[in-house]
Write a protein that holds these residues in place. Structure first.
Motif, PDB file in Angstrom:
ATOM      1  N   GLN A 222       0.831  -1.203   0.000  1.00 22.41           N
ATOM      2  CA  GLN A 222       0.000   0.000   0.000  1.00 22.41           C
ATOM      3  C   GLN A 222       0.867   1.255   0.000  1.00 22.41           C
ATOM      4  O   GLN A 222       0.558   2.243  -0.669  1.00 22.41           O
ATOM      5  N   TRP A 223       1.965   1.201   0.757  1.00 21.52           N
ATOM      6  CA  TRP A 223       2.884   2.354   0.790  1.00 21.52           C
ATOM      7  C   TRP A 223       3.456   2.606  -0.594  1.00 21.52           C
ATOM      8  O   TRP A 223       3.491   3.743  -1.063  1.00 21.52           O
ATOM      9  N   TYR A 224       3.896   1.540  -1.274  1.00 18.36           N
ATOM     10  CA  TYR A 224       4.439   1.687  -2.624  1.00 18.36           C
ATOM     11  C   TYR A 224       3.401   2.275  -3.571  1.00 18.36           C
ATOM     12  O   TYR A 224       3.708   3.142  -4.400  1.00 18.36           O
ATOM     13  N   GLN A 225       2.167   1.816  -3.452  1.00 17.14           N
ATOM     14  CA  GLN A 225       1.114   2.315  -4.335  1.00 17.14           C
ATOM     15  C   GLN A 225       0.842   3.798  -4.094  1.00 17.14           C
ATOM     16  O   GLN A 225       0.651   4.567  -5.041  1.00 17.14           O
ATOM     17  N   ASN A 226       0.845   4.193  -2.820  1.00 20.18           N
ATOM     18  CA  ASN A 226       0.629   5.604  -2.492  1.00 20.18           C
ATOM     19  C   ASN A 226       1.759   6.479  -3.026  1.00 20.18           C
ATOM     20  O   ASN A 226       1.525   7.560  -3.584  1.00 20.18           O
ATOM     21  N   GLU A 227       2.985   6.003  -2.851  1.00 23.03           N
ATOM     22  CA  GLU A 227       4.130   6.798  -3.297  1.00 23.03           C
ATOM     23  C   GLU A 227       4.240   6.815  -4.818  1.00 23.03           C
ATOM     24  O   GLU A 227       4.728   7.792  -5.401  1.00 23.03           O
ATOM     25  N   PHE A 228       3.776   5.748  -5.458  1.00 21.30           N
ATOM     26  CA  PHE A 228       3.797   5.724  -6.914  1.00 21.30           C
ATOM     27  C   PHE A 228       2.895   6.818  -7.484  1.00 21.30           C
ATOM     28  O   PHE A 228       3.218   7.452  -8.496  1.00 21.30           O
ATOM     29  N   LEU A 229       1.758   7.066  -6.823  1.00 23.85           N
ATOM     30  CA  LEU A 229       0.866   8.142  -7.259  1.00 23.85           C
ATOM     31  C   LEU A 229       1.565   9.497  -7.163  1.00 23.85           C
ATOM     32  O   LEU A 229       1.400  10.367  -8.025  1.00 23.85           O
ATOM     33  N   LYS A 230       2.362   9.679  -6.109  1.00 25.25           N
ATOM     34  CA  LYS A 230       3.113  10.929  -5.961  1.00 25.25           C
ATOM     35  C   LYS A 230       4.179  11.050  -7.047  1.00 25.25           C
ATOM     36  O   LYS A 230       4.413  12.134  -7.585  1.00 25.25           O
ATOM     37  N   VAL A 231       4.814   9.920  -7.365  1.00 23.42           N
ATOM     38  CA  VAL A 231       5.834   9.929  -8.420  1.00 23.42           C
ATOM     39  C   VAL A 231       5.207  10.303  -9.761  1.00 23.42           C
ATOM     40  O   VAL A 231       5.788  11.070 -10.543  1.00 23.42           O
ATOM     41  N   LYS A 232       4.018   9.784 -10.038  1.00 16.15           N
ATOM     42  CA  LYS A 232       3.327  10.121 -11.286  1.00 16.15           C
ATOM     43  C   LYS A 232       3.015  11.615 -11.340  1.00 16.15           C
ATOM     44  O   LYS A 232       3.175  12.262 -12.382  1.00 16.15           O
ATOM     45  N   GLU A 233       2.570  12.162 -10.206  1.00 15.53           N
ATOM     46  CA  GLU A 233       2.251  13.591 -10.156  1.00 15.53           C
ATOM     47  C   GLU A 233       3.502  14.440 -10.372  1.00 15.53           C
ATOM     48  O   GLU A 233       3.491  15.436 -11.110  1.00 15.53           O
ATOM     49  N   LEU A 234       4.589  14.031  -9.744  1.00 18.71           N
ATOM     50  CA  LEU A 234       5.842  14.765  -9.897  1.00 18.71           C
ATOM     51  C   LEU A 234       6.397  14.634 -11.314  1.00 18.71           C
ATOM     52  O   LEU A 234       6.993  15.572 -11.848  1.00 18.71           O
ATOM     53  N   THR A 235       6.209  13.478 -11.925  1.00 16.10           N
ATOM     54  CA  THR A 235       6.649  13.294 -13.310  1.00 16.10           C
ATOM     55  C   THR A 235       5.915  14.263 -14.227  1.00 16.10           C
ATOM     56  O   THR A 235       6.509  14.852 -15.140  1.00 16.10           O
ATOM     57  N   HIS A 236       4.617  14.426 -13.973  1.00 14.53           N
ATOM     58  CA  HIS A 236       3.814  15.370 -14.757  1.00 14.53           C
ATOM     59  C   HIS A 236       4.299  16.803 -14.533  1.00 14.53           C
ATOM     60  O   HIS A 236       4.406  17.602 -15.468  1.00 14.53           O
ATOM     61  N   LEU A 237       4.627  17.128 -13.293  1.00 14.10           N
ATOM     62  CA  LEU A 237       5.068  18.477 -12.948  1.00 14.10           C
ATOM     63  C   LEU A 237       6.451  18.788 -13.506  1.00 14.10           C
ATOM     64  O   LEU A 237       6.706  19.891 -14.000  1.00 14.10           O
ATOM     65  N   LEU A 238       7.353  17.809 -13.438  1.00 11.08           N
ATOM     66  CA  LEU A 238       8.757  18.041 -13.776  1.00 11.08           C
ATOM     67  C   LEU A 238       9.124  17.588 -15.184  1.00 11.08           C
ATOM     68  O   LEU A 238      10.305  17.552 -15.524  1.00 11.08           O
ATOM     69  N   GLY A 239       8.139  17.254 -16.003  1.00  6.95           N
ATOM     70  CA  GLY A 239       8.420  16.742 -17.337  1.00  6.95           C
ATOM     71  C   GLY A 239       9.401  17.604 -18.110  1.00  6.95           C
ATOM     72  O   GLY A 239       9.280  18.833 -18.146  1.00  6.95           O
ATOM     73  N   ASN A 240      10.420  16.954 -18.707  1.00  8.76           N
ATOM     74  CA  ASN A 240      11.450  17.615 -19.513  1.00  8.76           C
ATOM     75  C   ASN A 240      12.384  18.509 -18.709  1.00  8.76           C
ATOM     76  O   ASN A 240      13.050  19.380 -19.264  1.00  8.76           O
ATOM     77  N   VAL A 241      12.422  18.300 -17.392  1.00  8.94           N
ATOM     78  CA  VAL A 241      13.422  18.974 -16.566  1.00  8.94           C
ATOM     79  C   VAL A 241      14.467  17.944 -16.162  1.00  8.94           C
ATOM     80  O   VAL A 241      14.140  16.850 -15.723  1.00  8.94           O
ATOM     81  N   ASP A 242      15.717  18.290 -16.338  1.00 12.02           N
ATOM     82  CA  ASP A 242      16.815  17.430 -15.917  1.00 12.02           C
ATOM     83  C   ASP A 242      17.586  18.149 -14.822  1.00 12.02           C
ATOM     84  O   ASP A 242      17.501  19.374 -14.692  1.00 12.02           O
ATOM     85  N   GLU A 243      18.317  17.394 -14.039  1.00 14.21           N
ATOM     86  CA  GLU A 243      19.149  17.975 -12.991  1.00 14.21           C
ATOM     87  C   GLU A 243      20.555  17.416 -13.129  1.00 14.21           C
ATOM     88  O   GLU A 243      20.769  16.212 -13.051  1.00 14.21           O
ATOM     89  N   VAL A 244      21.508  18.302 -13.352  1.00 13.67           N
ATOM     90  CA  VAL A 244      22.900  17.906 -13.513  1.00 13.67           C
ATOM     91  C   VAL A 244      23.740  18.725 -12.557  1.00 13.67           C
ATOM     92  O   VAL A 244      23.751  19.956 -12.627  1.00 13.67           O
ATOM     93  N   ASN A 245      24.434  18.034 -11.646  1.00 12.26           N
ATOM     94  CA  ASN A 245      25.255  18.715 -10.647  1.00 12.26           C
ATOM     95  C   ASN A 245      24.466  19.795  -9.915  1.00 12.26           C
ATOM     96  O   ASN A 245      24.929  20.933  -9.758  1.00 12.26           O
ATOM     97  N   ALA A 246      23.272  19.420  -9.470  1.00 12.59           N
ATOM     98  CA  ALA A 246      22.390  20.299  -8.693  1.00 12.59           C
ATOM     99  C   ALA A 246      21.965  21.541  -9.465  1.00 12.59           C
ATOM    100  O   ALA A 246      21.558  22.537  -8.877  1.00 12.59           O
TER     101      ALA A 246
END
Length: 417
Positions: A41-65
């Motif tokens: 259940q914890w994994y499923q809950n966190e996966f939903l957050k990951v999906k939301e963040l993926t939508h928010l951060l789409g096409n953003v990369d992070e290199v050396n902070a």
């Protein structure tokens, strides 16, 4: 609302002012440090957050902070997006360690690698293999590969003569300064560079010094063949006084958080400059004297910059890749024996916010540079066995596939539960 704000970030500007209340927020805890085994259940809950963040951060990369808009290849600063990116990567690390994702990853590998000899092994099953790592010294690489003390001496003896050549040393200094200049210009364009004139003058003076000693002339020509751009008295030869300018540059930029990585790299290069500050750099002299000057620089740098020196590692990065920025990987991975015939496999990972061609291409090249450094040290140390290289990238909703690049294998894994 969060999505609209994110789209407004990319209006063609390189740097964006921070707005601490405009970004979409999620809980910014770092989940991968949890000691208890999470439930399904914890994994499923966190996966939903990951999906939301993926939508928010789409096409953003992070290199050396540093945040990068992949579409425009521009960097920007935003505290909120940085926090969300940290949360996103932390959650993905935890999901990659789940039994479901591990099982799927093992199945994908078996599908694409028909000659796999170590079927019981699945990369990134250990929490330590999913840790973030910045590769910034030969010592860190050697520790990772279990290189012995004697082999480290061999690496140092083999690497130093190559990376302390005059063109490598001066080329690396130029690259550090040019990187500095680019971000100084963009900060100025956004009205964020309070000491723009002074900082710009120092960088210009440093580059002028390097130009005058013949750094940027045709690499096919020896220094003694280059015409001196200025008349200098024989009784007053120039020294490597660029050290003073580096000190001034560091001093006037150290309080600007957006320049902290450039300041850190300038500090690293200072180590080498300190050791050669008394060496003459007069390129108006004859062949033998010019060769002697360059030889002195090479000998002093080779002798004084030890195996753990970040300066020598920066020179190695420039020697191999023409860059001076430290290499960062989202998941450090590890080395495992690939069968019983003396073969080993080094694997590392990246976390992506989209599986677009540009994003995957960036991930492959970043992993290629990281893996390449480790293989270079492996070979310089004379380690027994052949070291194969393998990269892994994760993205929500991606189709699992394999990318071949420079003879190595890179897996793209879709994250799903």
């Amino acid at each position: 609302m969060g999505r609209r704000f994110f789209e407004l970030l990319y209006c063609g500007n390189h740097f964006i002012r921070t707005n601490k209340f405009a970004a979409f927020y999620l809980n910014s805890m770092f989940y991968h440090s949890s000691k208890d085994a999470p439930s399904l259940q914890w994994y499923q809950n966190e996966f939903l957050k990951v999906k939301e963040l993926t939508h928010l951060l789409g096409n953003v990369d992070e290199v050396n902070a540093r945040l990068v808009d992949v579409k425009s290849n521009s960097t920007f600063f935003d505290d909120d997006i940085e926090r969300e990116m940290s949360t996103f990567k932390s959650l993905v690390r935890e999901l990659v360690g789940s039994a479901i994702v591990q099982h799927k990853m093992k199945h994908v590998q078996a599908s694409f690698i028909t000659n796999a000899k170590h079927e019981s092994f699945t990369p990134f099953s250990k929490a330590t293999e999913r840790d973030h790592m910045v590769v910034d010294s030969l010592t860190k690489v050697s520790n990772f590969l279990n290189v012995s003390a004697q082999q480290r001496k061999v690496v140092h003896l083999r690497v130093c003569p190559q990376v302390t050549q005059h063109r490598i040393w001066t080329g690396a200094l130029k690259e550090v300064l040019n990187d500095f200049a680019v971000d100084l210009d963009f900060l100025s364009s956004q009205g964020l560079n309070n000491d723009a004139l002074l900082r710009g003058q120092i960088v210009h003076s440093c580059l002028k010094f390097l130009t005058e000693i013949g750094v940027f002339s045709d690499t096919e020509s020896s220094s003694w063949m280059k015409l001196s751009p200025s008349k200098m008295l024989a009784s007053d030869p120039r020294k490597w006084d660029v050290l003073v300018m580096f000190n001034d540059l560091i001093e006037c930029c150290k309080k600007e958080v957006r320049l902290k990585f450039h300041v850190a790299k300038a500090e690293i290069m200072k180590e080498g400059l300190l050791h050669i500050k008394d060496v003459s750099v007069d390129n108006s002299v004859g062949y033998k004297e010019a060769q002697h000057q360059e030889s002195l620089v090479r000998k002093k740098l080779s002798k004084m910059l030890g195996h753990s020196s970040r300066c020598i590692f920066t020179l190695l990065l420039y020697y191999l890749y023409g860059r001076v920025v430290d290499i960062e990987v989202d998941m450090r991975g590890g080395v495992y024996a690939n069968g019983s015939d003396g073969k080993f496999c080094l694997f590392m990972g990246r976390i992506l916010t989209s599986d677009s061609e540009k994003m995957v291409g960036r991930g492959v090249k970043q992993l290629d540079r990281a893996l390449g450094i480790f293989k270079f040290v492996w070979e310089m140390a004379g380690m027994k066995g052949n070291l194969d290289l393998q990269g892994h990238m994760w993205c929500v909703g991606a189709d699992s596939r394999v990318v071949r690049y420079r003879g190595n294998t890179y897996f793209v894994h879709g994250i799903c539960l």
